[in-house]
Design a protein around this motif. Structure first.
Motif, mmCIF file in Angstrom:
data_model
loop_
_atom_site.group_PDB
_atom_site.id
_atom_site.type_symbol
_atom_site.label_atom_id
_atom_site.label_comp_id
_atom_site.label_asym_id
_atom_site.label_seq_id
_atom_site.Cartn_x
_atom_site.Cartn_y
_atom_site.Cartn_z
ATOM 1 N N ASP A 13 0.865 -1.237 0.133
ATOM 2 C CA ASP A 13 0.133 -0.208 -0.040
ATOM 3 C C ASP A 13 0.722 1.417 0.049
ATOM 4 O O ASP A 13 1.735 1.483 0.908
ATOM 5 C CB ASP A 13 -0.789 0.129 1.196
ATOM 6 C CG ASP A 13 -1.768 1.122 1.107
ATOM 7 O OD1 ASP A 13 -2.615 1.267 0.521
ATOM 8 O OD2 ASP A 13 -1.546 2.336 2.051
ATOM 9 N N TRP A 14 0.749 2.121 -1.084
ATOM 10 C CA TRP A 14 1.609 3.231 -1.355
ATOM 11 C C TRP A 14 1.608 4.262 -0.146
ATOM 12 O O TRP A 14 2.729 4.799 0.350
ATOM 13 C CB TRP A 14 1.429 3.867 -2.557
ATOM 14 C CG TRP A 14 2.078 5.161 -2.857
ATOM 15 C CD1 TRP A 14 1.594 6.490 -2.953
ATOM 16 C CD2 TRP A 14 3.504 5.255 -2.998
ATOM 17 N NE1 TRP A 14 2.569 7.359 -3.089
ATOM 18 C CE2 TRP A 14 3.858 6.563 -3.252
ATOM 19 C CE3 TRP A 14 4.595 4.233 -2.981
ATOM 20 C CZ2 TRP A 14 5.064 7.096 -3.279
ATOM 21 C CZ3 TRP A 14 5.962 4.878 -3.264
ATOM 22 C CH2 TRP A 14 6.103 6.224 -3.431
ATOM 23 N N GLU A 15 0.468 4.514 0.401
ATOM 24 C CA GLU A 15 0.284 5.521 1.478
ATOM 25 C C GLU A 15 1.127 4.910 2.829
ATOM 26 O O GLU A 15 1.747 5.865 3.478
ATOM 27 C CB GLU A 15 -1.089 6.088 1.692
ATOM 28 C CG GLU A 15 -1.685 6.939 0.460
ATOM 29 C CD GLU A 15 -3.065 7.306 0.511
ATOM 30 O OE1 GLU A 15 -3.729 6.431 0.721
ATOM 31 O OE2 GLU A 15 -3.257 8.286 0.463
ATOM 32 N N THR A 16 0.622 3.800 3.062
ATOM 33 C CA THR A 16 1.418 3.361 4.379
ATOM 34 C C THR A 16 2.831 3.195 3.987
ATOM 35 O O THR A 16 3.542 3.536 4.863
ATOM 36 C CB THR A 16 0.781 1.784 4.587
ATOM 37 O OG1 THR A 16 -0.543 1.750 4.472
ATOM 38 C CG2 THR A 16 1.306 1.300 5.751
ATOM 39 N N TRP A 24 5.720 11.032 -7.616
ATOM 40 C CA TRP A 24 5.542 10.286 -6.256
ATOM 41 C C TRP A 24 6.448 10.896 -5.549
ATOM 42 O O TRP A 24 6.531 10.876 -4.289
ATOM 43 C CB TRP A 24 5.882 8.834 -6.673
ATOM 44 C CG TRP A 24 4.743 8.560 -7.674
ATOM 45 C CD1 TRP A 24 5.039 7.510 -8.865
ATOM 46 C CD2 TRP A 24 3.202 8.389 -7.360
ATOM 47 N NE1 TRP A 24 3.747 7.490 -9.450
ATOM 48 C CE2 TRP A 24 2.651 7.820 -8.502
ATOM 49 C CE3 TRP A 24 2.493 8.908 -6.675
ATOM 50 C CZ2 TRP A 24 1.452 7.573 -8.787
ATOM 51 C CZ3 TRP A 24 1.187 8.827 -6.516
ATOM 52 C CH2 TRP A 24 0.625 8.116 -7.872
ATOM 53 N N TRP A 52 4.765 15.266 2.175
ATOM 54 C CA TRP A 52 4.618 14.651 3.363
ATOM 55 C C TRP A 52 5.731 15.118 4.413
ATOM 56 O O TRP A 52 5.247 15.299 5.638
ATOM 57 C CB TRP A 52 4.461 13.272 3.162
ATOM 58 C CG TRP A 52 3.398 12.590 2.546
ATOM 59 C CD1 TRP A 52 2.388 13.335 1.646
ATOM 60 C CD2 TRP A 52 2.535 11.512 3.136
ATOM 61 N NE1 TRP A 52 1.323 12.544 1.382
ATOM 62 C CE2 TRP A 52 1.272 11.264 2.338
ATOM 63 C CE3 TRP A 52 2.984 10.578 3.753
ATOM 64 C CZ2 TRP A 52 0.526 10.227 2.160
ATOM 65 C CZ3 TRP A 52 1.884 9.227 4.094
ATOM 66 C CH2 TRP A 52 0.781 9.363 3.283
ATOM 67 N N ASP A 81 -5.354 17.032 -4.591
ATOM 68 C CA ASP A 81 -5.145 15.723 -4.573
ATOM 69 C C ASP A 81 -5.973 14.987 -5.385
ATOM 70 O O ASP A 81 -6.215 13.685 -5.188
ATOM 71 C CB ASP A 81 -5.260 15.072 -2.991
ATOM 72 C CG ASP A 81 -3.924 15.675 -2.411
ATOM 73 O OD1 ASP A 81 -3.014 15.809 -2.712
ATOM 74 O OD2 ASP A 81 -4.018 15.367 -0.875
ATOM 75 N N ARG A 110 -4.167 12.124 -7.423
ATOM 76 C CA ARG A 110 -3.913 10.872 -6.180
ATOM 77 C C ARG A 110 -5.051 9.928 -5.962
ATOM 78 O O ARG A 110 -5.168 8.910 -6.006
ATOM 79 C CB ARG A 110 -3.300 11.636 -5.084
ATOM 80 C CG ARG A 110 -2.699 10.834 -4.049
ATOM 81 C CD ARG A 110 -1.689 11.308 -3.147
ATOM 82 N NE ARG A 110 -2.810 12.110 -2.020
ATOM 83 C CZ ARG A 110 -3.270 11.733 -1.246
ATOM 84 N NH1 ARG A 110 -3.246 10.463 -0.869
ATOM 85 N NH2 ARG A 110 -3.942 12.589 -0.210
ATOM 86 N N LYS A 150 -5.718 6.365 -6.627
ATOM 87 C CA LYS A 150 -5.967 5.330 -5.584
ATOM 88 C C LYS A 150 -7.013 4.463 -5.819
ATOM 89 O O LYS A 150 -7.270 3.504 -5.570
ATOM 90 C CB LYS A 150 -6.082 6.257 -4.381
ATOM 91 C CG LYS A 150 -6.120 5.229 -3.005
ATOM 92 C CD LYS A 150 -6.505 6.219 -1.848
ATOM 93 C CE LYS A 150 -6.546 5.459 -0.479
ATOM 94 N NZ LYS A 150 -6.549 6.437 0.796
#
Length: 502
Positions: A191-194, A217, A224, A462, A465, A469
């Motif tokens: 999972d990219w966000e995790t 990316w 972040w 976003d 994004r 997702k």
């Protein structure tokens, strides 16, 4: 200076000398590659099917081997998956690189023991060319991060299978392992966000000196970090000095990226693909990327406007011209033959042969006969951004609107702004005027009242994004197409429009 930076200097000089030799003799280099490929393939199933044991020249090769895409290659790949050896190249592939196909579903691109050096050595040589060109090698002593797909491998027909960036991770030289980020455990998170949250945790207090990845990316990584600290990247990573990127054109992302960093920074552009590492930037001052003409790949070029013809012209490096768009065809020691990877390229110099990626052969807009390509929309956007310096674009894509609810048909530009221009209609007009200058067919359609001027559809923060997702394509090697000839992507983005902007 540390041991890595000291030892890199003589190695960089050797790479530069070798590079100069083959790049100044491109025809000889490619002729030798073709000769070696024919010697390797002649006793394989593919070689026998195409009588390659009798082929002794490029002209004979063209007659024997047709242009193909993955669907045409698939029967041979299925034989490999079924356990056969000596199908496309002697033995069995060391890996399959898994990529996404439009009509084929997942594609399994063979990577052989003989083709691995093309991927690994080319990535290494891109860095060493930079060291030789600039004298900067200190970055090799700090922490390096490669934002990539998971290195976790599956199997397909008994052959290890994974994303290219994950496969390459298994071959990072040992001398770089100790300063490579993130940790292997974090890199394996799907999972990219995790995963990105863990990467921020692991790197925020490190001496990051090189950061590499696909620009959108990497920008998300920067966002972040900035949100976590309230500082620009230059203050979080004061020794960060080299950004390595590939996969998409950097130009539309550069302004926002540099603003996030907070200082000018050197960048190295690369052109890797699952099918082979094709080119890299060897100079900070020369335009374009140096084509790798002695790395196990024999290249062919089809004039882009002939690609869909029944018998298109096929050219070797002997016959290419500066400034013309070509569809790129690969023949390699990975077992690819007459293989179209779908990209178009344009040479900006010869001796050495440097190129730019101008678009995708299937990514264009010609709903009305205009044949607008990726290079043109990116140039038009960059021209407008230069005229409106306050505007900052996160991402954009373009699609035709054939049946608007009112008025003439048009091109719709779905744009996510980090900071919108003060006057969006004027911004839109500048793009449209520039696109008319770049593409005479588009100009004719506008002046002939077949099309009306393009319209910008701003997306919410976003938006891209969230869309990616929703499609299960967030992060890794996934990219937003710059333009398309249908409405599939545009319709998917409708849910993420900024309703307050028009």
């Amino acid at each position: 200076m540390g041991i890595r930076s000291v030892l890199s200097k003589p190695l960089a000089s050797w790479v530069a000398r070798e590079q100069k030799k083959w790049s100044q003799e491109p025809e000889k280099s490619q002729d030798e590659v073709l000769k070696n490929l024919l010697a390797g393939v002649k006793n394989t199933l593919f070689g026998k099917d195409h009588h390659l044991q009798d082929v002794n020249s490029y002209e004979e090769f063209k007659q024997a081997v047709p242009i193909r895409d993955y669907e045409d290659l698939k029967p041979y790949v299925n034989r490999i998956i079924g356990g056969k050896s000596d199908v496309l190249w002697p033995g069995k592939p060391a890996y399959f690189a898994k990529t996404s196909g439009t009509t084929s579903g997942a594609k399994y691109i063979p990577i052989t023991k003989d083709s691995i050096p093309n991927h690994i050595n080319s990535a290494r040589n891109a860095l060493l060319s930079y060291v030789h060109d600039t004298g900067n090698s200190v970055f090799l002593d700090g922490k390096l991060i490669f934002l990539s797909g998971s290195p976790t491998l599956e199997e397909k027909g008994g052959i290890p299978l994974g994303r290219l960036s994950g496969l390459v991770n298994h071959h990072v030289p040992q001398y770089l392992r100790t300063n490579q980020m993130p940790s292997y455990e974090t890199n394996c998170i799907e999972d990219w966000e995790t995963k990105l949250g863990r990467i921020v945790d692991e790197t925020i207090n490190q001496n990051m000196t090189l950061i590499s990845g696909i620009p959108p990316w990497v920008q998300m990584y920067f966002d972040w970090l900035i949100e976590r600290t309230g500082k620009p990247i230059k203050d979080i990573f004061p020794n960060f000095s080299v950004f390595v990127h590939g996969g998409v054109n950097y130009a539309p992302y550069r302004q926002k990226m540099l603003e996030s960093i907070g200082k000018p920074i050197d960048s190295i552009e690369t052109y890797p693909a699952s099918e082979g590492f094709i080119a890299y930037q060897d100079s900070q001052s020369a335009e374009g990327l140096l084509m790798l003409l002695k790395s196990g790949i024999f290249f062919e070029f089809i004039p882009a406007d002939e690609f869909f013809d029944e018998n298109p012209t096929r050219l070797s490096i002997h016959d290419v011209e500066i400034g013309k768009n070509y569809a790129l065809i690969l023949n390699s020691n990975a077992g690819l033959w007459g293989y179209s990877i779908g990209d178009t390229v344009k040479f900006v110099s010869k001796y050495p042969h440097r190129l730019v990626v101008s678009g995708r052969i299937k990514h264009f807009i010609s709903a009305f006969g205009e044949h607008v390509i990726g290079e043109e929309v990116e140039k038009a956007m960059n021209h407008a951004l230069a005229q409106f310096p306050e505007a900052k674009v996160v991402e954009f894509t373009v699609a035709p609107q054939v049946n608007p609810t009112e008025g003439l048909p048009l091109h719709e530009w779905y744009v996510e702004f980090a900071q919108p221009p003060a006057d969006i209609p004027s911004f839109s007009n500048v793009i449209d005027q520039q696109l008319q200058q770049l593409n005479p067919y588009y100009d004719d359609l506008i002046s002939g009242s077949i099309l009306r001027s393009l319209e910008i559809r701003p997306l919410q923060k976003d938006g891209f994004r969230q869309y990616m997702k929703s499609q299960g394509r967030l992060g890794g090697q996934n990219k937003v197409p710059r333009l398309s000839n249908d409405r599939k992507l545009a319709e998917g983005l409708e849910s993420f429009l900024n309703k307050s902007k028009k």
